[in-house]
Scaffold this motif. Structure first.
Motif, mmCIF file in Angstrom:
data_model
loop_
_atom_site.group_PDB
_atom_site.id
_atom_site.type_symbol
_atom_site.label_atom_id
_atom_site.label_comp_id
_atom_site.label_asym_id
_atom_site.label_seq_id
_atom_site.Cartn_x
_atom_site.Cartn_y
_atom_site.Cartn_z
ATOM 1 N N ASN A 202 38.882 41.871 39.180
ATOM 2 C CA ASN A 202 38.044 41.775 40.374
ATOM 3 C C ASN A 202 37.445 40.378 40.507
ATOM 4 O O ASN A 202 37.406 39.807 41.591
ATOM 5 C CB ASN A 202 36.943 42.836 40.315
ATOM 6 C CG ASN A 202 36.108 42.844 41.568
ATOM 7 O OD1 ASN A 202 36.589 42.618 42.669
ATOM 8 N ND2 ASN A 202 34.825 43.094 41.407
ATOM 9 N N GLU B 182 39.205 33.534 43.614
ATOM 10 C CA GLU B 182 40.303 32.974 44.411
ATOM 11 C C GLU B 182 39.924 32.929 45.884
ATOM 12 O O GLU B 182 40.168 31.928 46.567
ATOM 13 C CB GLU B 182 41.578 33.811 44.232
ATOM 14 C CG GLU B 182 42.280 33.579 42.936
ATOM 15 C CD GLU B 182 43.526 34.434 42.807
ATOM 16 O OE1 GLU B 182 44.449 33.974 42.106
ATOM 17 O OE2 GLU B 182 43.597 35.531 43.385
ATOM 18 N N ALA C 33 40.047 37.871 41.742
ATOM 19 C CA ALA C 33 40.285 37.988 43.188
ATOM 20 C C ALA C 33 39.140 37.382 43.991
ATOM 21 O O ALA C 33 39.363 36.667 44.984
ATOM 22 C CB ALA C 33 40.479 39.453 43.567
ATOM 23 N N ARG C 34 37.909 37.632 43.575
ATOM 24 C CA ARG C 34 36.755 37.096 44.302
ATOM 25 C C ARG C 34 36.671 35.574 44.175
ATOM 26 O O ARG C 34 36.350 34.883 45.139
ATOM 27 C CB ARG C 34 35.480 37.754 43.798
ATOM 28 C CG ARG C 34 35.433 39.233 44.176
ATOM 29 C CD ARG C 34 34.245 39.925 43.622
ATOM 30 N NE ARG C 34 33.063 39.534 44.394
ATOM 31 C CZ ARG C 34 31.842 39.940 44.114
ATOM 32 N NH1 ARG C 34 31.637 40.724 43.079
ATOM 33 N NH2 ARG C 34 30.835 39.567 44.849
#
Length: 178
Positions: free
Chosen positions: A126, A132, A129-130
């Protein structure tokens, strides 16, 4: 609910100021209503093996009546150690140091350092992803990350922090773990 605010004081200066720390007047994150100061509470922060008491201001929203704790940037919710200690500990373990040597170097219990690593491992996908998304939002390009998800999440965080720091031309950027 807790609101993290960019306090310019470090742990020691914050603890020394006690209730005299001037917290900002913010808006409610839920309804954007005005917040009023609503007392506070003491909590502990572990620093160099010793615990320090600090005062945490509380606020209450005039509209929705929800209360919020105002945490200075160096704290994490429900964690005794400052964010910088936890971040540096996780980075050391990802780089190859074991939990026991990391715990000894940071003057924390072995089980605490092991828990930091376990929690990071569980949340790494998670966070990657955040981070990125933040790098792209700040106008950066995504490099190749390490194959190991924990190292990739940490490297993505550092990349996002560097990208954000370059956008704050002339201003001192906050530290990586703040």
């Amino acid at each position: 609910m807790a609101i993290v605010w960019p306090c310019r004081l470090g742990v020691e200066a914050y603890a020394a100021a006690g209730r005299g720390v001037t917290a900002p007047r913010l808006r409610c994150p839920a309804c954007r209503g005005p917040l009023i100061f609503w007392s506070g509470y003491e909590r502990f922060v572990r620093r160099a093996g010793a615990s320090r008491r600090i005062w945490i201001h509380r606020t209450k929203c005039r509209r929705c009546q929800v209360t919020h704790a105002l945490l200075p940037f160096f704290l994490l919710l429900r964690r005794l150690d400052p964010a910088a200690v936890i971040g540096n500990g996780v980075a050391r373990m990802i780089a190859g140091a074991g939990a026991r040597p990391t715990a000894e170097a940071l003057a924390v219990p072995h089980a605490t350092a092991r828990d930091w690593r376990r929690r990071h491992r569980a949340r790494a996908p998670n966070w990657l992803a955040r981070a990125e998304a933040l790098v792209v939002e700040l106008g950066g390009e995504l490099p190749r990350w390490p194959a190991e998800i924990e190292a990739a999440a940490l490297q993505a965080l550092v990349t996002a922090w560097r990208r954000a720091a370059t956008r704050r031309a002339g201003a001192d950027p906050p530290g990586l773990w703040q």
